[in-house]
Motif scaffolding. Structure first.
Motif, PDB file in Angstrom:
ATOM      1  N   THR A  85     -10.942  -4.344  -0.884  1.00 17.97           N
ATOM      2  CA  THR A  85     -10.292  -5.550  -1.396  1.00 17.97           C
ATOM      3  C   THR A  85      -8.792  -5.385  -1.606  1.00 17.97           C
ATOM      4  O   THR A  85      -8.103  -6.381  -1.805  1.00 17.97           O
ATOM      5  N   GLN A  86      -8.280  -4.150  -1.595  1.00 21.13           N
ATOM      6  CA  GLN A  86      -6.861  -3.915  -1.834  1.00 21.13           C
ATOM      7  C   GLN A  86      -6.166  -3.599  -0.516  1.00 21.13           C
ATOM      8  O   GLN A  86      -6.534  -2.648   0.169  1.00 21.13           O
ATOM      9  N   PRO A  87      -5.166  -4.381  -0.134  1.00 24.97           N
ATOM     10  CA  PRO A  87      -4.525  -4.172   1.169  1.00 24.97           C
ATOM     11  C   PRO A  87      -3.611  -2.961   1.187  1.00 24.97           C
ATOM     12  O   PRO A  87      -3.051  -2.560   0.165  1.00 24.97           O
ATOM     13  N   VAL A  88      -3.460  -2.381   2.370  1.00 23.82           N
ATOM     14  CA  VAL A  88      -2.434  -1.376   2.605  1.00 23.82           C
ATOM     15  C   VAL A  88      -1.435  -1.957   3.593  1.00 23.82           C
ATOM     16  O   VAL A  88      -1.781  -2.798   4.426  1.00 23.82           O
ATOM     17  N   ARG A  89      -0.197  -1.531   3.471  1.00 20.27           N
ATOM     18  CA  ARG A  89       0.852  -1.945   4.396  1.00 20.27           C
ATOM     19  C   ARG A  89       1.079  -0.817   5.384  1.00 20.27           C
ATOM     20  O   ARG A  89       1.163   0.346   4.999  1.00 20.27           O
ATOM     21  N   ILE A  90       1.174  -1.157   6.657  1.00 14.68           N
ATOM     22  CA  ILE A  90       1.279  -0.163   7.715  1.00 14.68           C
ATOM     23  C   ILE A  90       2.530  -0.436   8.529  1.00 14.68           C
ATOM     24  O   ILE A  90       2.826  -1.586   8.869  1.00 14.68           O
ATOM     25  N   HIS A  91       3.262   0.622   8.832  1.00 11.49           N
ATOM     26  CA  HIS A  91       4.520   0.507   9.558  1.00 11.49           C
ATOM     27  C   HIS A  91       4.528   1.489  10.721  1.00 11.49           C
ATOM     28  O   HIS A  91       3.804   2.494  10.716  1.00 11.49           O
ATOM     29  N   GLU A  92       5.377   1.205  11.691  1.00 13.03           N
ATOM     30  CA  GLU A  92       5.595   2.107  12.810  1.00 13.03           C
ATOM     31  C   GLU A  92       6.985   2.707  12.692  1.00 13.03           C
ATOM     32  O   GLU A  92       7.972   1.991  12.456  1.00 13.03           O
ATOM     33  N   LEU A  93       7.064   4.026  12.859  1.00 13.93           N
ATOM     34  CA  LEU A  93       8.352   4.705  12.915  1.00 13.93           C
ATOM     35  C   LEU A  93       8.785   4.779  14.365  1.00 13.93           C
ATOM     36  O   LEU A  93       8.125   5.407  15.196  1.00 13.93           O
ATOM     37  N   MET A  94       9.905   4.142  14.673  1.00 14.32           N
ATOM     38  CA  MET A  94      10.391   4.069  16.044  1.00 14.32           C
ATOM     39  C   MET A  94      11.081   5.385  16.412  1.00 14.32           C
ATOM     40  O   MET A  94      11.449   6.185  15.549  1.00 14.32           O
ATOM     41  N   PRO A  95      11.287   5.637  17.700  1.00 10.77           N
ATOM     42  CA  PRO A  95      11.934   6.888  18.118  1.00 10.77           C
ATOM     43  C   PRO A  95      13.303   7.122  17.491  1.00 10.77           C
ATOM     44  O   PRO A  95      13.709   8.270  17.305  1.00 10.77           O
TER      45      PRO A  95
END
Length: 519
Positions: A100-110
């Motif tokens: 029920t609790q969201p996580v935030r996900i990111h991409e690290l670019m080159p």
């Protein structure tokens, strides 16, 4: 029945009511993201009061059923990095039910910049569900899984899953999901109730076209602790996760009684030492023992049990060389479960990097009614407490091992059985004098000369008295067998047992250690 990711992690009843939320921040640094920035973010969070998350699921997701959630599936063609034809891909889990609790996900670019990976309804197939998703927006995700061509180049298999609190688990080649790891365990035993820190944010490094390693950063948060984590994921026959963690106690929070570093969580229902008469399967478990290589050079093996009441065992050492929950028995005939395939479940071996100092490995064994509940936890407890303003840092590798796994250099226990064969003892005498039969095998056993004088060294704590201990060769398996009997002085109290093999004053086996529980 095998456990589904929809209910992962297990320890379900405790976990679903204890997934602590954290304020979520899409971290967008002015310059390239790195370990120091993540550490600073964790330290800043530790200086702030704990706040429950204000995120609320839309009503259809808040009341979703197990079957409805199972019908929501990520569309593989929308996996991150699929269009770039990179060796790794990322897919995502939908919120609902236990998650029920969201996580935030990111991409690290080159170039080190950060790209947020938002939740999008078009990334999912909703099956028979009929939801109005127009107002959902960026809900966040429940977690994610990484894929890699682990078993053949034509297909990207599931490799690692991060889902629920700080749980994650991984696979090597030809393995099937079993036990789990966690970022941190807080007061699993010894406190006023367990606290479940959670990974609230992730940063995945975009891999190079020929990458063999994928790096993931994570922010861990709970009411009493925050942490910065780095995972270097190396797929292979035995997949390895290199973990670096820097922990901060939250200012003004109550002290942590038991800080569990590198925790592992597994399931044990029945085994050689604890069969179930009503089950056609000889054994049912994801792990069959705790193995520990102490800093003093001793190798310990503790067969797991399913106790009637919670049991906690501690193994004190300094600078441990390694520990893990192992699935040593790799034979299908030991389980006879065509669906669960317990013989394919991995072992997880922790190898510390650097000196960890004084502390203890703690093993927690809980009652469980069936195999759908994880009831085994093992972790390292440092002697140095985590205090505000004094961060602790640990680094270690987790190897997810199958048929080729960590063994002691001498010899090891291949089976540990409890019970009497033909005997003239009465039923009452048999209950009062439990018997164990242990088999040892390995290089040190193989190197013994014919007719070697091998002795079983067996001891018990003050509540037990060893009344028989003999060692003799087992020609059927080219191993050595130990048969021992013990009697309890106080039947309401446990007995600690230890046994190993000795040849000409030299130890030629690991130490079998067992907790004989009260009747």
């Amino acid at each position: 029945m095998p456990r589904s990711f929809l209910s992962f992690p297990t320890l379900r009843q405790r976990l679903t009511s204890a997934l602590f939320a954290a304020p979520l921040l899409a971290f967008a640094p002015a310059h390239a993201f790195d370990w120091d920035q993540l550490t600073h973010l964790a330290q800043v969070r530790a200086s702030e009061p704990w706040r429950e998350s204000g995120d609320k699921l839309p009503e259809p997701l808040a009341s979703i059923t197990y079957d409805q959630l199972r019908d929501i599936r990520f569309r593989p063609e929308r996996a991150t990095w699929r269009d770039l034809k990179l060796p790794f891909e990322a897919q995502y889990f939908h919120l609902g039910l236990y998650q029920t609790q969201p996580v935030r996900i990111h991409e690290l670019m080159p170039d080190g910049s950060v790209r947020h990976l938002p939740y999008r309804t078009e990334d999912f197939h909703f099956g028979a569900n009929r939801f109005d998703t127009t107002a959902w927006g960026d809900l966040g995700h429940a977690g994610f899984r990484l894929h890699y061509p682990l078993n053949n180049v034509a297909y990207k298999d599931e490799l690692v899953v991060f889902l629920g609190a700080s749980y994650f688990r991984a696979l090597g080649a030809q393995q099937q999901y079993g036990l789990s790891a966690r970022g941190l365990a807080v007061d699993t035993a010894g406190g006023n109730g367990e606290e479940f820190p959670r990974f609230s944010e992730f940063w995945m490094q975009r891999p190079a076209p020929d990458a063999k390693v994928l790096t993931v950063f994570a922010l861990l948060e709970s009411p009493r602790v925050t942490g910065a984590y780095r995972f270097d994921i190396r797929p292979g026959f035995n997949t390895t996760l290199g973990v670096r963690a820097r922990l901060f106690a939250r200012d003004g929070a109550a002290p942590i009684k038991t800080l569990g570093v590198a925790p592992l969580t597994s399931m044990f229902l029945s085994g050689e030492n604890q069969p179930m008469a009503s089950d056609f399967r000889p054994e049912v478990h994801d792990s069959d023992g705790l193995m520990l290589a102490t800093g003093e050079g001793e190798w310990l093996w503790r067969p797991l049990q399913r106790p009637a009441t919670p049991q906690v065992s501690s193994f004190t050492t300094t600078d441990p060389r390694g520990f893990g929950l192992m699935q040593r028995d790799r034979r299908f005939s030991s389980y006879e479960d065509v669906e669960a395939r317990y013989e394919r479940r991995p072992s997880a071996w922790i190898t510390p990097r650097g000196a960890w100092g004084a502390g203890r490995v703690e093993l927690v064994q809980l009652p469980t009614p069936d195999e759908t509940h994880d009831n085994i936890v093992a972790y390292w407890v440092p002697a140095q407490p985590l205090m505000a303003g004094q961060p602790l840092e640990f680094a270690y590798d987790i190897a997810w091992q199958g048929d080729e796994q960590q063994r002691p250099p001498s010899s090891w226990v291949t089976q540990s059985r409890r019970g009497h064969g033909y005997t003239r003892l009465s039923a009452q005498e048999q209950a009062a004098q439990p018997q164990y039969v242990l088999d040892f095998a390995g290089p040190a056993i193989d190197a013994l000369p014919p007719n070697a004088d091998v002795r079983a060294v067996v001891s018990a704590n003050a509540n037990g008295r060893v009344i028989q201990a003999i060692a003799y060769p087992n020609p059927a398996t080219r191993s050595w067998r130990v048969s021992l009997r013990v009697t309890r002085i106080d039947p309401t109290q446990p007995v600690e047992l230890r046994a190993f093999l000795q040849h000409q004053q030299h130890t030629v086996s690991e130490t079998w250690t067992h907790l004989l529980l009260p009747e």
